[in-house]
Design a protein around this motif. Structure first.
Motif, short mmCIF file in Angstrom:
data_model
loop_
_atom_site.label_atom_id
_atom_site.label_comp_id
_atom_site.label_asym_id
_atom_site.label_seq_id
_atom_site.Cartn_x
_atom_site.Cartn_y
_atom_site.Cartn_z
N SER A 164 1.08 -1.24 0.03
CA SER A 164 0.11 -0.10 -0.03
C SER A 164 0.99 1.20 0.00
CB SER A 164 -0.89 0.01 1.25
OG SER A 164 -1.54 1.16 1.31
N GLY A 165 0.39 2.32 -1.09
CA GLY A 165 1.26 3.50 -0.86
C GLY A 165 2.36 3.32 -1.76
N ASP A 249 -0.97 6.47 0.49
CA ASP A 249 -1.52 5.24 -0.34
C ASP A 249 -2.15 5.76 -1.76
OD1 ASP A 249 -3.03 3.01 -1.54
OD2 ASP A 249 -3.79 2.38 0.36
N GLU A 252 -5.44 4.44 -3.28
CA GLU A 252 -6.58 4.94 -2.63
C GLU A 252 -6.91 6.54 -3.06
OE1 GLU A 252 -8.53 6.10 1.68
OE2 GLU A 252 -6.57 5.40 1.52
#
Length: 270
Positions: A164-165, A249, A252
């Protein structure tokens, strides 16, 4: 019956014919040149919506989670945003919001630009396409995004093992300038690269930059730019974690920025 000399009668007829009906007035965006010439068509939009009122509170609450943690009397001010200073609100308007939470701060900005062509041989849409093209070129998208058919994230195979990210490495994007760079994480997926977007207005692209300021502070800004007829919309969504060791993230932020852009396209279509 009063006698009217022939010369006076002729003058009266000339004045009456030249006066016309008086119902047609030149538009604010009218183009110079011969009014009898066939001009390229004007754009669909003659005005712009009010940007600070273009996003529902529920959407802002999701994008800016810090708003919910503010005292109730401060929430309305945060939802209202700050209007950009412009000199012609029929041609360009904008708005910005920001909210801080214990774990991160988020900011969001909108820019609406209505393009008008003053060349009678060039339509407003074509001129807007040129302005949009300049913005896309300035983003320096990876060559794979502009040289081959674009693929939206929902249509691309995703790598669930990607952290993530994470963002594409230097070798994958080559985007690094003016202190801006990707985070260099390995295993980034193709669909998180800056790219051209499908099915968003008449044309659209997404940019994603991890920006390092100094030795520790860093934040990620995702930009979605799209054109619908003669209007160009820019959405910029930024997150800065409270801890310098954490990375925003990318997936997202991109998903939320694109979702907002699609809502704005629908708003222009109303």
């Amino acid at each position: 019956m009063a006698y009217v000399p022939g010369a006076a009668l002729l003058a009266a007829l000339v004045v009456g014919c030249s006066a016309g009906t008086g119902t047609e007035t030149p538009a604010a965006d009218s183009r110079p040149g011969d009014p009898t010439a066939s001009a390229a068509p004007a754009g669909k939009y003659r005005t712009l919506p009010e940007p600070c009122r273009s996003i529902a509170h529920s959407t802002l609450k999701d994008l800016l989670p810090g708003i919910a943690e503010l005292p109730e009397d401060q929430q309305e001010k945060a939802y209202a945003g700050t209007a950009a200073v412009t000199y012609d609100t029929d041609r360009r308007v904008g708005c910005a919001w920001k909210a801080e939470a214990p774990d991160s701060s988020h900011s969001l900005s909108l820019d609406f630009e209505r393009v008008v062509s003053y060349d009678t041989s060039v339509s407003d849409d074509d001129r807007a396409g040129e302005v949009y093209g300049t913005k896309e070129a300035a983003a320096h998208l990876p060559s794979s995004a502009s040289d081959s058919p674009s693929v939206s994230p929902s249509d691309s195979p995703s790598d669930s093992s990607s952290p993530s990210g994470s963002a594409p490495s230097d070798g994958e994007t080559g985007k690094e300038s003016d202190g801006k760079s990707d985070d260099g994480a390995a295993g980034a997926t193709e669909d998180l690269q800056p790219r051209v977007l499908d099915n968003l207005g008449d044309a659209a692209f997404l940019d994603d930059l991890l920006i390092r300021a100094g030795s520790s502070a860093q934040h990620r800004t995702v930009s979605v730019v799209f054109r619908t007829s003669n209007v160009i919309v820019t959405v910029q969504y930024t997150e800065q974690p409270a801890l310098s060791t954490e990375l925003p993230d990318s997936k997202e932020l991109q998903e939320k920025a694109q979702a907002l852009a699609r809502k704005l396209v629908d708003k222009f279509s109303e």
